[in-house]
Write an enzyme that holds these catalytic residues in place. Structure first.
Site, PDB file in Angstrom:
ATOM      1  N   CYS A 226      25.315 -28.228  13.853  1.00 58.67           N
ATOM      2  CA  CYS A 226      23.999 -28.444  14.464  1.00 58.67           C
ATOM      3  C   CYS A 226      24.015 -28.352  15.986  1.00 58.67           C
ATOM      4  CB  CYS A 226      23.406 -29.782  14.022  1.00 58.67           C
ATOM      5  SG  CYS A 226      22.966 -29.769  12.266  1.00 58.67           S
TER       6      CYS A 226
ATOM      7  N   GLU B 168      13.861 -33.313   7.228  1.00 53.22           N
ATOM      8  CA  GLU B 168      14.280 -32.033   7.792  1.00 53.22           C
ATOM      9  C   GLU B 168      14.894 -31.108   6.754  1.00 53.22           C
ATOM     10  OE1 GLU B 168      16.970 -33.011  11.067  1.00 53.22           O
ATOM     11  OE2 GLU B 168      18.658 -32.413   9.833  1.00 53.22           O
TER      12      GLU B 168
ATOM     13  N   HIS C 193       6.710 -23.932  15.145  1.00 55.02           N
ATOM     14  CA  HIS C 193       7.310 -22.711  15.678  1.00 55.02           C
ATOM     15  C   HIS C 193       7.715 -22.851  17.146  1.00 55.02           C
ATOM     16  CE1 HIS C 193       5.886 -21.089  11.900  1.00 55.02           C
ATOM     17  NE2 HIS C 193       6.784 -20.138  12.072  1.00 55.02           N
TER      18      HIS C 193
END
Length: 151
Positions: free
Chosen positions: A25, A136, A75
């Site tokens: 990550c 998530e 986005h």
């Protein structure tokens, strides 16, 4: 009259990277986030009110969450502005990308705290934020509960 909790769910796509993290990550990647917003209040008991029987109109809750969270984070790429990721963020901005700079590591845990503050600031006086769940992935999520955080 009884206190009632209502929940509205939202979805948005957001990219991020965790600066200094010791796993995958640390790389820029994205998630299809799911946000569940639960508020608590007493249903309106005025029969002359168009919202009679509602704690809050789902469309009013939707407007708040869309304006404060979804429309901004959808986005977008989120980076911690206090790290060298600032250089990457500025490069992306210069190329026309939607970038959000925050003063925290953009983990689900920190994002849900940020979202709670933004939503609470917009709720009507008689409605309280009860909880948030920010998912998530299908199996990973962070939860925020007012009872754990407010005095």
């Amino acid at each position: 009259m009884s206190k009632i909790r209502i929940t509205k769910q939202f979805g948005f796509e957001t990219g991020h990277a965790l600066y200094g993290y010791d796993g995958k990550c640390k790389n820029v990647h994205g998630h299809s986030y799911k946000l569940s917003v639960t508020v608590i209040g007493t249903p309106i008991d005025d029969r002359n009110n168009a919202k009679f029987g509602m704690v809050i109109d789902f469309s009013d809750l939707k407007k708040i969450v869309k304006e404060e969270i979804v429309d901004d984070f959808d986005h977008a790429s989120v980076f911690n502005a206090t790290t060298p990721h600032l250089e990457l963020a500025n490069e992306l901005k210069d190329r026309g990308h939607h970038v959000i700079l925050v003063d925290y590591q953009p983990t689900s845990e920190n994002m849900v705290v940020d979202f709670a503050a933004k939503i609470m600031a917009r709720l009507p006086e008689n409605i309280q934020l009860f909880s948030l769940k920010l998912q998530e992935t299908e199996s990973s999520f962070a939860e925020w509960f007012a009872s754990d955080n407010l005095i």
